[in-house]
Scaffold this motif. Structure first.
Motif, PDB file in Angstrom:
ATOM      1  N   ILE A  20       7.642 -12.354  -6.810  1.00 46.58           N
ATOM      2  CA  ILE A  20       9.049 -12.734  -6.695  1.00 46.58           C
ATOM      3  C   ILE A  20       9.944 -11.762  -7.469  1.00 46.58           C
ATOM      4  N   VAL A  21       9.436 -11.236  -8.580  1.00 43.74           N
ATOM      5  CA  VAL A  21      10.204 -10.237  -9.325  1.00 43.74           C
ATOM      6  C   VAL A  21      10.373  -8.985  -8.467  1.00 43.74           C
ATOM      7  N   TYR A  22       9.262  -8.550  -7.887  1.00 41.13           N
ATOM      8  CA  TYR A  22       9.324  -7.387  -7.012  1.00 41.13           C
ATOM      9  C   TYR A  22      10.291  -7.623  -5.859  1.00 41.13           C
ATOM     10  N   TYR A  23      10.183  -8.789  -5.303  1.00 41.08           N
ATOM     11  CA  TYR A  23      11.035  -9.169  -4.172  1.00 41.08           C
ATOM     12  C   TYR A  23      12.512  -8.959  -4.487  1.00 41.08           C
ATOM     13  N   HIS A  24      12.917  -9.415  -5.643  1.00 42.57           N
ATOM     14  CA  HIS A  24      14.328  -9.270  -6.014  1.00 42.57           C
ATOM     15  C   HIS A  24      14.692  -7.821  -6.295  1.00 42.57           C
ATOM     16  N   LEU A  25      13.809  -7.117  -6.976  1.00 40.91           N
ATOM     17  CA  LEU A  25      14.096  -5.714  -7.274  1.00 40.91           C
ATOM     18  C   LEU A  25      14.103  -4.869  -6.006  1.00 40.91           C
ATOM     19  N   SER A  26      13.352  -5.319  -4.996  1.00 42.87           N
ATOM     20  CA  SER A  26      13.337  -4.555  -3.744  1.00 42.87           C
ATOM     21  C   SER A  26      14.684  -4.651  -3.035  1.00 42.87           C
ATOM     22  N   HIS A  27      15.511  -5.587  -3.479  1.00 41.81           N
ATOM     23  CA  HIS A  27      16.847  -5.700  -2.908  1.00 41.81           C
ATOM     24  C   HIS A  27      17.894  -5.017  -3.781  1.00 41.81           C
TER      25      HIS A  27
ATOM     26  N   GLY B  88       6.979   2.613  -6.499  1.00 37.42           N
ATOM     27  CA  GLY B  88       7.129   1.182  -6.246  1.00 37.42           C
ATOM     28  C   GLY B  88       7.579   0.899  -4.821  1.00 37.42           C
ATOM     29  N   GLN B  89       8.385   1.787  -4.287  1.00 33.33           N
ATOM     30  CA  GLN B  89       8.857   1.626  -2.909  1.00 33.33           C
ATOM     31  C   GLN B  89       7.697   1.625  -1.918  1.00 33.33           C
ATOM     32  N   SER B  90       6.614   2.304  -2.298  1.00 38.09           N
ATOM     33  CA  SER B  90       5.481   2.393  -1.370  1.00 38.09           C
ATOM     34  C   SER B  90       4.843   1.028  -1.127  1.00 38.09           C
ATOM     35  N   LEU B  91       5.153   0.079  -1.996  1.00 39.78           N
ATOM     36  CA  LEU B  91       4.628  -1.275  -1.800  1.00 39.78           C
ATOM     37  C   LEU B  91       5.438  -2.058  -0.778  1.00 39.78           C
ATOM     38  N   LYS B  92       6.631  -1.566  -0.490  1.00 41.24           N
ATOM     39  CA  LYS B  92       7.532  -2.333   0.365  1.00 41.24           C
ATOM     40  C   LYS B  92       6.921  -2.737   1.708  1.00 41.24           C
ATOM     41  N   PRO B  93       6.463  -1.773   2.491  1.00 43.21           N
ATOM     42  CA  PRO B  93       5.899  -2.160   3.788  1.00 43.21           C
ATOM     43  C   PRO B  93       4.682  -3.062   3.645  1.00 43.21           C
ATOM     44  N   VAL B  94       3.911  -2.811   2.599  1.00 42.10           N
ATOM     45  CA  VAL B  94       2.718  -3.628   2.382  1.00 42.10           C
ATOM     46  C   VAL B  94       3.111  -5.070   2.101  1.00 42.10           C
ATOM     47  N   LEU B  95       3.996  -5.239   1.128  1.00 42.87           N
ATOM     48  CA  LEU B  95       4.415  -6.589   0.773  1.00 42.87           C
ATOM     49  C   LEU B  95       5.212  -7.234   1.901  1.00 42.87           C
ATOM     50  N   ASN B  96       5.801  -6.395   2.720  1.00 43.96           N
ATOM     51  CA  ASN B  96       6.575  -6.957   3.819  1.00 43.96           C
ATOM     52  C   ASN B  96       5.677  -7.683   4.830  1.00 43.96           C
ATOM     53  N   THR B  97       4.611  -7.040   5.229  1.00 45.32           N
ATOM     54  CA  THR B  97       3.677  -7.725   6.128  1.00 45.32           C
ATOM     55  C   THR B  97       3.059  -8.926   5.428  1.00 45.32           C
ATOM     56  N   PHE B  98       2.807  -8.746   4.149  1.00 45.29           N
ATOM     57  CA  PHE B  98       2.272  -9.837   3.343  1.00 45.29           C
ATOM     58  C   PHE B  98       3.224 -11.026   3.378  1.00 45.29           C
TER      59      PHE B  98
ATOM     60  N   TRP C  23      -3.618   0.162   0.094  1.00 44.14           N
ATOM     61  CA  TRP C  23      -2.674   0.501  -0.964  1.00 44.14           C
ATOM     62  C   TRP C  23      -3.378   0.460  -2.310  1.00 44.14           C
ATOM     63  N   GLY C  24      -4.185  -0.572  -2.525  1.00 37.84           N
ATOM     64  CA  GLY C  24      -4.925  -0.716  -3.773  1.00 37.84           C
ATOM     65  C   GLY C  24      -5.826   0.474  -4.048  1.00 37.84           C
ATOM     66  N   GLU C  25      -6.498   0.943  -3.019  1.00 35.48           N
ATOM     67  CA  GLU C  25      -7.401   2.081  -3.218  1.00 35.48           C
ATOM     68  C   GLU C  25      -6.627   3.349  -3.536  1.00 35.48           C
ATOM     69  N   SER C  26      -5.532   3.552  -2.826  1.00 34.38           N
ATOM     70  CA  SER C  26      -4.751   4.757  -3.106  1.00 34.38           C
ATOM     71  C   SER C  26      -4.118   4.653  -4.484  1.00 34.38           C
ATOM     72  N   HIS C  27      -3.842   3.433  -4.900  1.00 29.80           N
ATOM     73  CA  HIS C  27      -3.317   3.234  -6.255  1.00 29.80           C
ATOM     74  C   HIS C  27      -4.359   3.642  -7.292  1.00 29.80           C
ATOM     75  N   LEU C  28      -5.601   3.270  -7.059  1.00 29.86           N
ATOM     76  CA  LEU C  28      -6.668   3.661  -7.981  1.00 29.86           C
ATOM     77  C   LEU C  28      -6.781   5.176  -8.064  1.00 29.86           C
ATOM     78  N   GLU C  29      -6.605   5.836  -6.931  1.00 25.80           N
ATOM     79  CA  GLU C  29      -6.620   7.297  -6.947  1.00 25.80           C
ATOM     80  C   GLU C  29      -5.491   7.847  -7.805  1.00 25.80           C
ATOM     81  N   GLN C  30      -4.304   7.258  -7.614  1.00 24.44           N
ATOM     82  CA  GLN C  30      -3.146   7.661  -8.413  1.00 24.44           C
ATOM     83  C   GLN C  30      -3.437   7.557  -9.903  1.00 24.44           C
ATOM     84  N   VAL C  31      -4.041   6.433 -10.275  1.00 28.06           N
ATOM     85  CA  VAL C  31      -4.213   6.132 -11.690  1.00 28.06           C
ATOM     86  C   VAL C  31      -5.410   6.859 -12.287  1.00 28.06           C
ATOM     87  N   TYR C  32      -6.509   6.885 -11.561  1.00 26.68           N
ATOM     88  CA  TYR C  32      -7.756   7.404 -12.119  1.00 26.68           C
ATOM     89  C   TYR C  32      -8.148   8.762 -11.568  1.00 26.68           C
ATOM     90  N   GLY C  33      -7.427   9.231 -10.562  1.00 21.65           N
ATOM     91  CA  GLY C  33      -7.789  10.510  -9.984  1.00 21.65           C
ATOM     92  C   GLY C  33      -8.838  10.371  -8.906  1.00 21.65           C
TER      93      GLY C  33
END
Lengths: 124, 124
Positions: A26-33, A86-96, B99-109
């Motif tokens: 929900i925090v992300y949701y608001h910040l995404s706006h 953080g923006q890269s989560l947008k489409p993911v969370l959107n389908t979610f 997304w989670g897997e690519s995030h792990l790459e971001q964080v851990y290489g």
DNA sequence: CCGTATCCACGCAGATACTG
DNA sequence: CAGTATCTGCGTGGATACGG
């Protein structure tokens, strides 16, 4: 970003670590706006305590999702906004989110009966 | 499916209620690769206690994601599998997982250093 | 083999008061 | 206004033993 060595059993776990839990979504949701001040977020999510809100924001910051900007003013002003990453989560969370809403329809018949309305926000 | 009246602030919350938490994701992940017996799941997820495993499965069942089949045999045999409705989460969790897997790459290489390997399973 | 019951410790999160 | 500290309770989930 976090550098803790930890074993994950799937990317789902890793993603859930970043955005899971009671409040992150929900925090992300608001910040995404759009960029928000601490107080604004607290007003948008009245049921979260200040302590929890700050904790969630710190974790989102640590994971590179959110950026915190402090303005050297009196009284102090702090703003939070999504990073590019953080923006890269947008489409993911959107389908979610869309799945979640259709799930509410499945369960309750009408999602609007269980979804709090926000004045100027559309769903998802 | 659950009939609790509860207010949600976004579909994200609703979806998180179904698939969030420490265990649901990984349980779903395994079931998405095929029908499993209780014991198999417990072996695939060694760190979960039997009590927790059953609890997660009951909740997934309550939410219509998983179907439980009991065979009248001795010794007892119980199998869990995704319902058709549960399948609808697949594409959603898939992008989530990626997304989670690519995030792990971001964080851990290198995500493989922090991802437990499963013999016959590909990621996500 | 599958599931439950009981006991209990630990950590999470709420309330409140406080500082810069 | 933003954030922290302390104190406390309550629930969550672990260990273990047992029943169907």
């Amino acid at each position: 970003m976090s550098k803790l060595k930890k074993k994950y059993r799937s990317g789902i776990e890793a993603a859930l670590e970043v955005i899971g839990g009671k409040w992150k979504g929900i925090v992300y949701y608001h910040l995404s706006h759009g960029k928000k001040r601490t107080q604004e977020l607290n007003r948008l999510i009245p049921t979260i305590t200040r302590k929890m809100l700050v904790k969630q924001l710190r974790e989102l910051e640590r994971d590179g999702i959110v950026e915190r900007t402090v303005y050297a003013e009196v009284p102090p002003r702090v703003e939070y906004e999504l990073t590019d990453y953080g923006q890269s989560l947008k489409p993911v969370l959107n389908t979610f989110c869309e799945w979640g809403e259709s799930h509410l329809e499945q369960v309750y018949g009408d999602k609007n009966h269980v979804l709090d309305q926000f004045s100027d926000l559309n769903h998802c």
